[in-house]
Scaffold this motif. Sequence first.
Motif, PDB file in Angstrom:
ATOM      1  N   GLN A  77       0.840  -1.204   0.000  1.00 31.86           N
ATOM      2  CA  GLN A  77       0.000   0.000   0.000  1.00 31.86           C
ATOM      3  C   GLN A  77       0.874   1.253   0.000  1.00 31.86           C
ATOM      4  O   GLN A  77       0.640   2.195  -0.776  1.00 31.86           O
ATOM      5  CB  GLN A  77      -0.914   0.011   1.230  1.00 31.86           C
ATOM      6  CG  GLN A  77      -1.942  -1.103   1.269  1.00 31.86           C
ATOM      7  CD  GLN A  77      -2.644  -1.189   2.618  1.00 31.86           C
ATOM      8  OE1 GLN A  77      -2.552  -0.284   3.443  1.00 31.86           O
ATOM      9  NE2 GLN A  77      -3.349  -2.294   2.846  1.00 31.86           N
ATOM     10  N   PHE A  78       1.886   1.259   0.859  1.00 26.83           N
ATOM     11  CA  PHE A  78       2.816   2.405   0.912  1.00 26.83           C
ATOM     12  C   PHE A  78       3.487   2.603  -0.449  1.00 26.83           C
ATOM     13  O   PHE A  78       3.613   3.730  -0.939  1.00 26.83           O
ATOM     14  CB  PHE A  78       3.903   2.178   1.968  1.00 26.83           C
ATOM     15  CG  PHE A  78       3.438   2.231   3.402  1.00 26.83           C
ATOM     16  CD1 PHE A  78       2.221   2.780   3.765  1.00 26.83           C
ATOM     17  CD2 PHE A  78       4.266   1.736   4.410  1.00 26.83           C
ATOM     18  CE1 PHE A  78       1.819   2.843   5.099  1.00 26.83           C
ATOM     19  CE2 PHE A  78       3.879   1.794   5.747  1.00 26.83           C
ATOM     20  CZ  PHE A  78       2.652   2.341   6.093  1.00 26.83           C
ATOM     21  N   ALA A  79       3.935   1.497  -1.051  1.00 24.65           N
ATOM     22  CA  ALA A  79       4.630   1.574  -2.345  1.00 24.65           C
ATOM     23  C   ALA A  79       3.730   2.190  -3.409  1.00 24.65           C
ATOM     24  O   ALA A  79       4.148   3.062  -4.180  1.00 24.65           O
ATOM     25  CB  ALA A  79       5.099   0.192  -2.775  1.00 24.65           C
ATOM     26  N   LEU A  80       2.473   1.754  -3.454  1.00 25.55           N
ATOM     27  CA  LEU A  80       1.534   2.257  -4.456  1.00 25.55           C
ATOM     28  C   LEU A  80       1.234   3.743  -4.263  1.00 25.55           C
ATOM     29  O   LEU A  80       1.216   4.514  -5.233  1.00 25.55           O
ATOM     30  CB  LEU A  80       0.228   1.456  -4.401  1.00 25.55           C
ATOM     31  CG  LEU A  80       0.211   0.171  -5.239  1.00 25.55           C
ATOM     32  CD1 LEU A  80      -0.958  -0.720  -4.821  1.00 25.55           C
ATOM     33  CD2 LEU A  80       0.126   0.489  -6.725  1.00 25.55           C
ATOM     34  N   VAL A  81       1.008   4.149  -3.012  1.00 21.92           N
ATOM     35  CA  VAL A  81       0.679   5.553  -2.746  1.00 21.92           C
ATOM     36  C   VAL A  81       1.869   6.464  -3.059  1.00 21.92           C
ATOM     37  O   VAL A  81       1.713   7.526  -3.680  1.00 21.92           O
ATOM     38  CB  VAL A  81       0.194   5.729  -1.288  1.00 21.92           C
ATOM     39  CG1 VAL A  81       0.125   7.200  -0.903  1.00 21.92           C
ATOM     40  CG2 VAL A  81      -1.176   5.075  -1.117  1.00 21.92           C
ATOM     41  N   ALA A  82       3.072   6.045  -2.666  1.00 22.82           N
ATOM     42  CA  ALA A  82       4.270   6.854  -2.960  1.00 22.82           C
ATOM     43  C   ALA A  82       4.544   6.888  -4.460  1.00 22.82           C
ATOM     44  O   ALA A  82       4.964   7.913  -5.007  1.00 22.82           O
ATOM     45  CB  ALA A  82       5.477   6.311  -2.200  1.00 22.82           C
ATOM     46  N   ALA A  83       4.291   5.759  -5.155  1.00 19.71           N
ATOM     47  CA  ALA A  83       4.490   5.710  -6.613  1.00 19.71           C
ATOM     48  C   ALA A  83       3.490   6.620  -7.323  1.00 19.71           C
ATOM     49  O   ALA A  83       3.846   7.336  -8.268  1.00 19.71           O
ATOM     50  CB  ALA A  83       4.376   4.279  -7.122  1.00 19.71           C
ATOM     51  N   GLU A  84       2.232   6.612  -6.864  1.00 19.60           N
ATOM     52  CA  GLU A  84       1.216   7.506  -7.440  1.00 19.60           C
ATOM     53  C   GLU A  84       1.670   8.960  -7.316  1.00 19.60           C
ATOM     54  O   GLU A  84       1.549   9.750  -8.259  1.00 19.60           O
ATOM     55  CB  GLU A  84      -0.124   7.348  -6.685  1.00 19.60           C
ATOM     56  CG  GLU A  84      -0.832   6.031  -6.925  1.00 19.60           C
ATOM     57  CD  GLU A  84      -1.848   6.104  -8.046  1.00 19.60           C
ATOM     58  OE1 GLU A  84      -1.892   7.130  -8.758  1.00 19.60           O
ATOM     59  OE2 GLU A  84      -2.587   5.123  -8.223  1.00 19.60           O
ATOM     60  N   ALA A  85       2.187   9.304  -6.140  1.00 17.72           N
ATOM     61  CA  ALA A  85       2.642  10.676  -5.904  1.00 17.72           C
ATOM     62  C   ALA A  85       3.829  11.024  -6.797  1.00 17.72           C
ATOM     63  O   ALA A  85       3.905  12.125  -7.355  1.00 17.72           O
ATOM     64  CB  ALA A  85       3.008  10.863  -4.439  1.00 17.72           C
ATOM     65  N   ALA A  86       4.769  10.082  -6.944  1.00 16.49           N
ATOM     66  CA  ALA A  86       5.961  10.327  -7.764  1.00 16.49           C
ATOM     67  C   ALA A  86       5.593  10.491  -9.238  1.00 16.49           C
ATOM     68  O   ALA A  86       6.124  11.368  -9.936  1.00 16.49           O
ATOM     69  CB  ALA A  86       6.959   9.186  -7.589  1.00 16.49           C
ATOM     70  N   VAL A  87       4.681   9.652  -9.721  1.00 14.95           N
ATOM     71  CA  VAL A  87       4.251   9.730 -11.118  1.00 14.95           C
ATOM     72  C   VAL A  87       3.513  11.048 -11.365  1.00 14.95           C
ATOM     73  O   VAL A  87       3.735  11.732 -12.380  1.00 14.95           O
ATOM     74  CB  VAL A  87       3.381   8.507 -11.488  1.00 14.95           C
ATOM     75  CG1 VAL A  87       2.701   8.707 -12.829  1.00 14.95           C
ATOM     76  CG2 VAL A  87       4.250   7.242 -11.515  1.00 14.95           C
TER      77      VAL A  87
END
Length: 415
Positions: A77-87
Amino acid sequence: MGHSRRVVITGMGVVTALGESLDAFWGALCAGRSGVGPLTLFDTTDFKVHFGGQVRDWDAAARFGVKEARHLDRFAQFALVAAEAAVADSGIDFARLPADQCGVFIGSGIGGLSEFEAQHSTLVHKGPSRISPFTIPKLMVNAGSGQVSIRWGLQGPCSAVATACASAANAIGDAYKLIQSGHADVMITGGSEAAITHMGLGGFAAMRALSTRNDDPQRASRPFDRDRDGFVMGEGAGILVLEAEEVARARGARILAELKGYGMSADGWHITAPDEEGRGAARAMKRCLADAQLPPEAVGYINAHGTSTPLGDLAETVAMKCVFGDHARKLMVSSTKSQLGHLLGASGGVELVASVLALRTGVLPPTINLEQPSEGCDLDYIPNVAREARVDHVMSNSFGFGGHNASLLIGKYVD
């Protein structure tokens, strides 16, 4: 293949105990605030340690929907949320790029530990027939990378690095090399960790790796300080978007920094203790400088691994002196783990984000709780108060159990 392509950073995202937006995260770091406090994820009454750098107010159901949240361990979940923010930060549109040239490398030291524990409990108390069918896809260390690649339909190189506390730095370095050598054009990379669980906290406490300053959690993480007594567990994710320079420029991307160097090594010494003379760490830093084709004097600031352990902080200091020689006295060094705790396999990702922000803003985050430097820890660790200083190059160090060492070097982007 050599130094064929330049690699730039175009987007960043974090999930940390000091917030999720880059502004909140950076503001708190520069203000010298601590994200460490009492743990509320489970009852810690019977544990030796009752505090950590916990991500607060995390509502997975609200973010992913109830059904999807049940299929994702906290670390994914953390990985997905941080990736969404980075993208989002990068402004990239994957629909306009060849999917097979875009990939994901996200590291994690431990992966889905909470899922492992929950299902082991089910196995023991209810029997094997009651184990969830989602157990394996949730606990596997590559779940973060896999879920992120699925989210955007990315079909290029995709892997997960597990080198303990060097995981994220190794993942970023490996992703950088893939782009540099032409095997990918864009990589989502970094690390994610959610190991503040019964077994995670209990296991690290059992090996006496953790600070037991339960009466004063915010001052427990004190890298390079005489009274340090172990690291503080943290959790979260730090994800970056890396691109080949020509790809970023062709789409008019805002370039945050250039990734210029990567070095890695093994201590070949002990499964948890660092080489006391810091030889492995020094090798990683030297290789990183050589890869960047820069002299030691070019580096102005180092975001140190600096975990607040008696052996580790001293070994890293010895290594920096070995690599930088006379310039070590002029170097500015700090450990953001003093504020965030130690995010284990995610630390290198979050710390590279901090390094990019330091490079861009000309503000270097402090090492808080540094009151009396320990014997042998005699460099400029930016004690307690952030410092305004313009630097052209920043190094970030990550060292992990198993003797894994990784160093990354970034510089201001110049056409």
